[in-house]
Design a protein around this motif. Structure first.
Motif, PDB file in Angstrom:
ATOM      1  N   ARG A   1     -16.073 -75.619  -1.686  1.00 17.50           N
ATOM      2  CA  ARG A   1     -17.402 -76.199  -1.799  1.00 17.50           C
ATOM      3  C   ARG A   1     -18.468 -75.229  -1.289  1.00 17.50           C
ATOM      4  O   ARG A   1     -18.212 -74.412  -0.409  1.00 17.50           O
ATOM      5  CB  ARG A   1     -17.496 -77.478  -0.949  1.00 17.50           C
ATOM      6  N   ASP A   2     -19.665 -75.384  -1.815  1.00 14.84           N
ATOM      7  CA  ASP A   2     -20.817 -74.686  -1.251  1.00 14.84           C
ATOM      8  C   ASP A   2     -21.113 -75.287   0.118  1.00 14.84           C
ATOM      9  O   ASP A   2     -21.222 -76.512   0.273  1.00 14.84           O
ATOM     10  CB  ASP A   2     -22.024 -74.848  -2.173  1.00 14.84           C
ATOM     11  N   VAL A   3     -21.238 -74.440   1.114  1.00 13.64           N
ATOM     12  CA  VAL A   3     -21.336 -74.931   2.481  1.00 13.64           C
ATOM     13  C   VAL A   3     -22.655 -75.662   2.735  1.00 13.64           C
ATOM     14  O   VAL A   3     -22.687 -76.668   3.477  1.00 13.64           O
ATOM     15  CB  VAL A   3     -21.124 -73.771   3.482  1.00 13.64           C
ATOM     16  N   ILE A   4     -23.756 -75.222   2.142  1.00 12.93           N
ATOM     17  CA  ILE A   4     -25.040 -75.881   2.375  1.00 12.93           C
ATOM     18  C   ILE A   4     -25.071 -77.242   1.693  1.00 12.93           C
ATOM     19  O   ILE A   4     -25.537 -78.235   2.268  1.00 12.93           O
ATOM     20  CB  ILE A   4     -26.199 -74.981   1.913  1.00 12.93           C
ATOM     21  N   HIS A   5     -24.572 -77.309   0.466  1.00 10.49           N
ATOM     22  CA  HIS A   5     -24.478 -78.605  -0.202  1.00 10.49           C
ATOM     23  C   HIS A   5     -23.586 -79.571   0.579  1.00 10.49           C
ATOM     24  O   HIS A   5     -23.896 -80.767   0.710  1.00 10.49           O
ATOM     25  CB  HIS A   5     -23.909 -78.436  -1.621  1.00 10.49           C
ATOM     26  N   THR A   6     -22.471 -79.070   1.088  1.00  9.56           N
ATOM     27  CA  THR A   6     -21.558 -79.933   1.838  1.00  9.56           C
ATOM     28  C   THR A   6     -22.224 -80.476   3.089  1.00  9.56           C
ATOM     29  O   THR A   6     -22.086 -81.669   3.414  1.00  9.56           O
ATOM     30  CB  THR A   6     -20.280 -79.174   2.201  1.00  9.56           C
ATOM     31  N   ALA A   7     -22.931 -79.623   3.815  1.00 12.64           N
ATOM     32  CA  ALA A   7     -23.637 -80.079   5.005  1.00 12.64           C
ATOM     33  C   ALA A   7     -24.659 -81.152   4.658  1.00 12.64           C
ATOM     34  O   ALA A   7     -24.815 -82.154   5.375  1.00 12.64           O
ATOM     35  CB  ALA A   7     -24.326 -78.898   5.690  1.00 12.64           C
ATOM     36  N   ASN A   8     -25.360 -80.973   3.530  1.00 10.03           N
ATOM     37  CA  ASN A   8     -26.363 -81.950   3.109  1.00 10.03           C
ATOM     38  C   ASN A   8     -25.718 -83.266   2.690  1.00 10.03           C
ATOM     39  O   ASN A   8     -26.204 -84.351   3.050  1.00 10.03           O
ATOM     40  CB  ASN A   8     -27.194 -81.379   1.973  1.00 10.03           C
ATOM     41  N   GLU A   9     -24.640 -83.193   1.919  1.00  7.28           N
ATOM     42  CA  GLU A   9     -23.958 -84.417   1.486  1.00  7.28           C
ATOM     43  C   GLU A   9     -23.434 -85.204   2.687  1.00  7.28           C
ATOM     44  O   GLU A   9     -23.557 -86.429   2.748  1.00  7.28           O
ATOM     45  CB  GLU A   9     -22.798 -84.077   0.553  1.00  7.28           C
ATOM     46  N   ALA A  10     -22.840 -84.490   3.633  1.00  8.75           N
ATOM     47  CA  ALA A  10     -22.288 -85.154   4.806  1.00  8.75           C
ATOM     48  C   ALA A  10     -23.380 -85.786   5.661  1.00  8.75           C
ATOM     49  O   ALA A  10     -23.243 -86.932   6.126  1.00  8.75           O
ATOM     50  CB  ALA A  10     -21.481 -84.152   5.631  1.00  8.75           C
ATOM     51  N   ALA A  11     -24.486 -85.063   5.868  1.00  5.50           N
ATOM     52  CA  ALA A  11     -25.588 -85.614   6.647  1.00  5.50           C
ATOM     53  C   ALA A  11     -26.222 -86.817   5.938  1.00  5.50           C
ATOM     54  O   ALA A  11     -26.601 -87.801   6.577  1.00  5.50           O
ATOM     55  CB  ALA A  11     -26.637 -84.532   6.906  1.00  5.50           C
ATOM     56  N   SER A  12     -26.328 -86.727   4.619  1.00  3.39           N
ATOM     57  CA  SER A  12     -26.898 -87.843   3.847  1.00  3.39           C
ATOM     58  C   SER A  12     -26.020 -89.078   3.970  1.00  3.39           C
ATOM     59  O   SER A  12     -26.519 -90.202   4.147  1.00  3.39           O
ATOM     60  CB  SER A  12     -27.040 -87.441   2.377  1.00  3.39           C
ATOM     61  N   LEU A  13     -24.701 -88.895   3.870  1.00  2.13           N
ATOM     62  CA  LEU A  13     -23.782 -90.020   3.992  1.00  2.13           C
ATOM     63  C   LEU A  13     -23.828 -90.607   5.395  1.00  2.13           C
ATOM     64  O   LEU A  13     -23.801 -91.828   5.581  1.00  2.13           O
ATOM     65  CB  LEU A  13     -22.363 -89.572   3.636  1.00  2.13           C
ATOM     66  N   ASP A  14     -23.920 -89.754   6.406  1.00  5.17           N
ATOM     67  CA  ASP A  14     -24.027 -90.251   7.773  1.00  5.17           C
ATOM     68  C   ASP A  14     -25.306 -91.050   7.955  1.00  5.17           C
ATOM     69  O   ASP A  14     -25.314 -92.086   8.637  1.00  5.17           O
ATOM     70  CB  ASP A  14     -23.987 -89.080   8.755  1.00  5.17           C
ATOM     71  N   LEU A  15     -26.387 -90.608   7.330  1.00  4.59           N
ATOM     72  CA  LEU A  15     -27.665 -91.305   7.440  1.00  4.59           C
ATOM     73  C   LEU A  15     -27.601 -92.679   6.783  1.00  4.59           C
ATOM     74  O   LEU A  15     -27.982 -93.689   7.397  1.00  4.59           O
ATOM     75  CB  LEU A  15     -28.774 -90.466   6.815  1.00  4.59           C
ATOM     76  N   ILE A  16     -27.135 -92.741   5.545  1.00  2.28           N
ATOM     77  CA  ILE A  16     -27.161 -94.030   4.845  1.00  2.28           C
ATOM     78  C   ILE A  16     -26.125 -95.007   5.384  1.00  2.28           C
ATOM     79  O   ILE A  16     -26.250 -96.223   5.172  1.00  2.28           O
ATOM     80  CB  ILE A  16     -26.979 -93.856   3.321  1.00  2.28           C
ATOM     81  N   SER A  17     -25.125 -94.494   6.117  1.00  2.00           N
ATOM     82  CA  SER A  17     -24.128 -95.384   6.719  1.00  2.00           C
ATOM     83  C   SER A  17     -24.446 -95.713   8.168  1.00  2.00           C
ATOM     84  O   SER A  17     -23.639 -96.362   8.848  1.00  2.00           O
ATOM     85  CB  SER A  17     -22.738 -94.740   6.644  1.00  2.00           C
ATOM     86  N   ASP A  18     -25.611 -95.261   8.649  1.00  2.00           N
ATOM     87  CA  ASP A  18     -26.012 -95.491  10.042  1.00  2.00           C
ATOM     88  C   ASP A  18     -25.011 -94.913  11.030  1.00  2.00           C
ATOM     89  O   ASP A  18     -24.629 -95.547  12.016  1.00  2.00           O
ATOM     90  CB  ASP A  18     -26.217 -96.983  10.318  1.00  2.00           C
ATOM     91  N   GLY A  19     -24.557 -93.682  10.737  1.00  3.76           N
ATOM     92  CA  GLY A  19     -23.711 -92.965  11.689  1.00  3.76           C
ATOM     93  C   GLY A  19     -22.248 -93.316  11.638  1.00  3.76           C
ATOM     94  O   GLY A  19     -21.543 -93.157  12.647  1.00  3.76           O
TER      95      GLY A  19
END
Length: 277
Positions: A89-107
């Protein structure tokens, strides 16, 4: 000990929303989803468990998409990758996807990672299988920098980028936990250097877990949480894992249609109920 589910979500099985709702209703605490972007037609790399490659490997939904759907219909379920093939995976995209998922799931997100085994799959992503371990180690450092720095940068042999802005930042502080999959010496070194938790597979004996945790403590890394990935139904193993301090067991759930999946979940919930606490 807590209990969750690890599985492949595909286009032929239960939908991730239905699965996630069913898990919360039955008292499971987590859902870990596998990843394979594709399966090369060439099958030079043998399947690690022997025999033919199971059908779900060919049809796996993107775990970040599936877990986002699960997040939308649940309130407490921990959502994890088991494991994300970050080296593909592209590392920047992965970091963004993971942070986005953490945000919408409330951590509620956990990033489970591994180096993978299918060499042809890696090569299709431009990844050299010979250096995938070193690549993953740098990627994990870079992801943490992106998650925690206003202006993140990383300069390594395999990952290199000048200062960037990248939002959203994760809800979890200091960042979502990174669980390292695998039991090899290289995986344990990765766990010691870069991991927040360990994700050994279901064949791992309790004494091996005790030994690894002892060695980590001797190196100053104590109280590492352990989640068993893709466990079977052997109750003696479950008892042994509890004795050595395993925090969570995720049962392997075969990829099945909805009705059959719900029946299997009822059976696993009953098994978990005998060992919860």
């Amino acid at each position: 000990m807590k209990f969750g589910i690890s599985t492949f979500v595909t286009d032929e099985g239960i939908r991730p929303t239905t699965l996630a709702t069913a898990l919360e209703e039955r008292g499971f605490d987590s859902l870990f989803l596998a990843e394979h972007s594709h399966i090369p037609v060439s099958r030079e790399t043998p399947y690690p468990d022997g025999g033919e490659l199971p059908r779900p490997y060919y049809r796996t939904l993107d775990p970040f998409v599936a877990l986002s759907a699960a997040a939308a219909v649940t309130e407490t379920l921990l959502l994890g990758t088991g494991v994300a093939l970050v080296v593909q995976r592209d590392v920047i995209h992965t970091a963004n996807e993971a942070a986005s998922l953490d945000l919408i799931s409330d951590g509620r997100f956990v990033l489970g990672v591994g180096v993978g085994w299918n060499r042809e799959e890696m090569r299709n992503h431009g990844t050299d299988p010979r250096t995938r371990g070193a690549l993953l180690n740098e990627q994990l450092q870079a992801i943490k920098a992106i998650w925690t720095s206003e202006q993140a940068e990383f300069h390594g042999e395999h990952v290199d980028f000048d200062p960037i802005y990248a939002w959203p930042k994760p809800v979890r502080t200091p960042h979502p936990p990174i669980y390292v999959g695998g039991e090899s010496p290289a995986a344990i070194e990765r766990l010691a250097a870069h991991g927040d938790g360990w994700l050994p597979r279901g064949h791992t004996e309790p004494e091996q877990i005790r030994s690894v945790l002892r060695s980590l403590a001797e190196r100053g890394k104590s109280d590492v949480p352990v989640t068993i990935f893709a466990a079977g139904r052997d109750e003696s193993h479950i008892e042994g894992w509890a004795d050595v301090g395993v925090e969570r067991v995720t049962f392997f759930l075969p990829t099945l249609p909805e009705a059959e999946t719900l029946t299997a979940l009822d059976e696993l919930a009953a098994l978990a109920g005998r060992h919860a606490g």
